[in-house]
Motif scaffolding. Structure first.
Motif, short mmCIF file in Angstrom:
data_model
loop_
_atom_site.label_atom_id
_atom_site.label_comp_id
_atom_site.label_asym_id
_atom_site.label_seq_id
_atom_site.Cartn_x
_atom_site.Cartn_y
_atom_site.Cartn_z
N ALA A 158 -3.14 -0.51 -5.64
CA ALA A 158 -2.98 -1.77 -6.16
C ALA A 158 -3.43 -2.97 -5.45
O ALA A 158 -4.96 -2.89 -5.33
N LYS A 159 -2.81 -2.93 -4.80
CA LYS A 159 -3.56 -3.94 -4.01
C LYS A 159 -4.92 -3.94 -2.70
O LYS A 159 -5.26 -4.83 -2.57
N SER A 174 -10.69 -9.19 -7.49
CA SER A 174 -10.29 -10.21 -8.35
C SER A 174 -8.63 -10.52 -8.69
O SER A 174 -7.96 -9.88 -7.66
N PRO A 175 -8.79 -12.21 -8.92
CA PRO A 175 -7.87 -13.14 -8.94
C PRO A 175 -6.08 -12.07 -9.44
O PRO A 175 -5.45 -13.08 -10.37
N GLU A 176 -7.11 -11.46 -10.41
CA GLU A 176 -6.22 -11.02 -11.10
C GLU A 176 -4.59 -10.06 -10.45
O GLU A 176 -5.07 -10.14 -9.58
N THR A 177 -3.81 -9.71 -12.01
CA THR A 177 -2.66 -9.36 -10.99
C THR A 177 -2.77 -7.97 -10.39
O THR A 177 -3.48 -7.29 -11.32
N PRO A 178 -3.48 -7.26 -8.81
CA PRO A 178 -3.35 -6.38 -8.96
C PRO A 178 -2.64 -5.00 -9.84
O PRO A 178 -1.97 -5.21 -9.60
N ASP A 224 6.97 -14.30 -8.31
CA ASP A 224 6.39 -13.86 -8.76
C ASP A 224 5.36 -12.64 -8.91
O ASP A 224 5.94 -12.06 -7.55
N VAL A 225 4.56 -12.26 -9.69
CA VAL A 225 4.75 -10.53 -9.45
C VAL A 225 3.46 -10.43 -8.22
O VAL A 225 2.43 -11.05 -8.87
N ALA A 226 3.65 -9.48 -7.85
CA ALA A 226 2.42 -9.31 -6.40
C ALA A 226 2.01 -8.66 -6.98
O ALA A 226 0.83 -7.86 -6.69
#
Length: 433
Positions: free
Chosen positions: A350-351, A356-360, A385-387
């Motif tokens: 995911a990372k 994009s700037p959205e959450t991976p 915060d959600v990584a």
């Protein structure tokens, strides 16, 4: 004795199974231990531990059948193969279901092979011109003067000739003949064995089977209008013989004729890739399978290693593109949590994939025998915060194999879940890779 029958991922102990020396050698071979574990205990008890490989293992002391639990039936496995490869080799499916009732996986493949080869014989086997070189009593074709002088100087009773002859002893027929010969020897159903023997004799009368290198044949096969009708027969023949059947080597023979087993991990991965390509066909979402990210993990002096998600979904271009990874897992996640190593892997995907700037976000698609609601696991930083997020999604395989309508509903669900805001009206043409 009756076959030992168990489901995938099941362990069973059977008393009174006395192995021969050959059985022990087969059980301890690397070719078999990668697919199924056989262990003899005190008192002549056999412990069988199945994994994700399904199929048949024939020993002198016992026959072991590993059945698919998540797919529903052996015929369902072949339907998965057919769909994943984009073929239509299971014509007359109701008839195959009726004829194949009670057959194990290898017998089902033999059934489909004999049906296709029977169809070829009824329509007449293909023939082509083959070049021959031999000594004949009269000239046929071209006289090889240099060879005649070197081998038969001053003799005219035999003439060295080169000529072309129209024959059925060609690669297309030789592959079918070799597979029928194996089917006639290994199939367990008496009626099917008799049919395979008759077909094998018919093919053997027209072409040879000696010296057929299956893997070399698989690499040389090419289809055009002349031999397109052989394609399905060749698919089942290659699968039975251990060649590169369908889009990848699912039938992992491992150099032994004792086992015929299919790697459900590899098959399910290709099945998911085909589902995603169908889901996003004609859209602005690219489905990129097995695309490596070579610079994702770096050392002090450059690239350290690469990572390779099963699938990447990409919508848009450049830095504003929305990307997510999808990993296919043939595991029993409908009844338990996703394994920690699989979660770690998907968080890394995911990372690494997200741009994009959205959450991976990453997805794990796993096989199931029923409908299960998607579940999401989040990776949080110290501040809360959600990584990254990982959503694992069940694919009800028996339902997906029920027909094109059921698969279309499944594709709609996958599309809405993985690309929120996706609108079918935005389809601009096929971009899936």
């Amino acid at each position: 004795m009756e076959p030992i029958v168990l489901d995938e991922y099941e362990t069973k102990r059977v008393p009174g199974v006395v192995p021969s020396g050959a059985d022990i050698a087969v059980a301890e071979s690397e070719a078999l231990t990668r697919r199924i574990r056989l262990r003899w205990l005190r008192g002549d008890a056999l412990e069988v531990t199945a994994g994700s490989h399904i199929g048949v293992v024939n020993l002198e002391c016992a026959s072991i059948h590993v059945r698919p639990k998540l797919v529903g039936s052996e015929l369902g496995v072949l339907e998965m193969l057919d769909y994943a490869a984009g073929l239509d080799s299971l014509r007359d499916l109701p008839l195959v279901q009726r004829l194949g009732s009670g057959l194990n996986l290898r017998d089902l493949v033999c059934l489909l092979l004999t049906r296709e080869c029977d169809r070829l014989l009824r329509h007449g086997l293909r023939r082509d011109y083959l070049r021959r070189e031999e000594a004949l009593p009269v000239v046929r074709g071209r006289l090889l003067a240099d060879r005649q002088i070197m081998r038969r100087f001053g003799r005219l009773d035999r003439l060295e000739c080169r000529y072309d002859e129209r024959s059925a002893d060609i690669l297309d027929n030789r592959l079918c003949a070799a597979a029928l010969r194996v089917a006639a020897r290994t199939v367990s159903d008496p009626g099917l064995r008799g049919h395979a023997r008759r077909l094998a004799a018919d093919f053997a009368a027209l072409c040879g089977t000696e010296g057929v290198d299956v893997r070399a044949v698989a690499e040389r096969l090419a289809y055009d209008r002349a031999n397109e009708h052989y394609r399905n027969a060749h698919r089942w023949a290659l699968m039975l013989l251990g060649g590169t059947s369908f889009s990848s080597l699912y039938a992992d023979h491992g150099g032994t004729s004792h086992a015929f087993m299919i790697d459900m991990n590899a098959l399910f991965e290709d099945f998911v890739i085909r589902l995603l390509r169908d889901a996003f066909a004609g859209s602005d979402v690219a489905v990129r399978a097995q695309e490596s990210l070579p610079r994702a993990v770096r050392g002090e002096v450059g690239s350290y290693t690469s990572i390779q998600p099963d699938v990447q979904l990409v919508r848009g271009v450049g830095t504003r593109a929305r990307r997510c990874s999808v990993d296919a897992k043939y595991k029993l996640y409908a009844d338990k949590k996703v394994a920690t190593p699989d979660l770690y892997q998907s968080f890394v995907y995911a990372k690494a994939v997200s741009g994009s700037p959205e959450t991976p976000t990453a997805f794990i698609i796993y096989a199931s025998d029923r409908d299960v609601r998607p579940k999401t696991v989040s990776l949080h930083r110290r501040d809360g915060d959600v990584a990254a997020r990982v959503t694992y999604v069940a694919v009800n395989v028996p339902e997906a194999l029920r027909g094109s309508g059921a698969r279309e509903l499944l594709c709609d669900g996958l599309r809405d879940l993985m690309m929120p805001g996706y609108d079918q009206r935005t389809r601009v043409g096929t971009t899936s890779a």
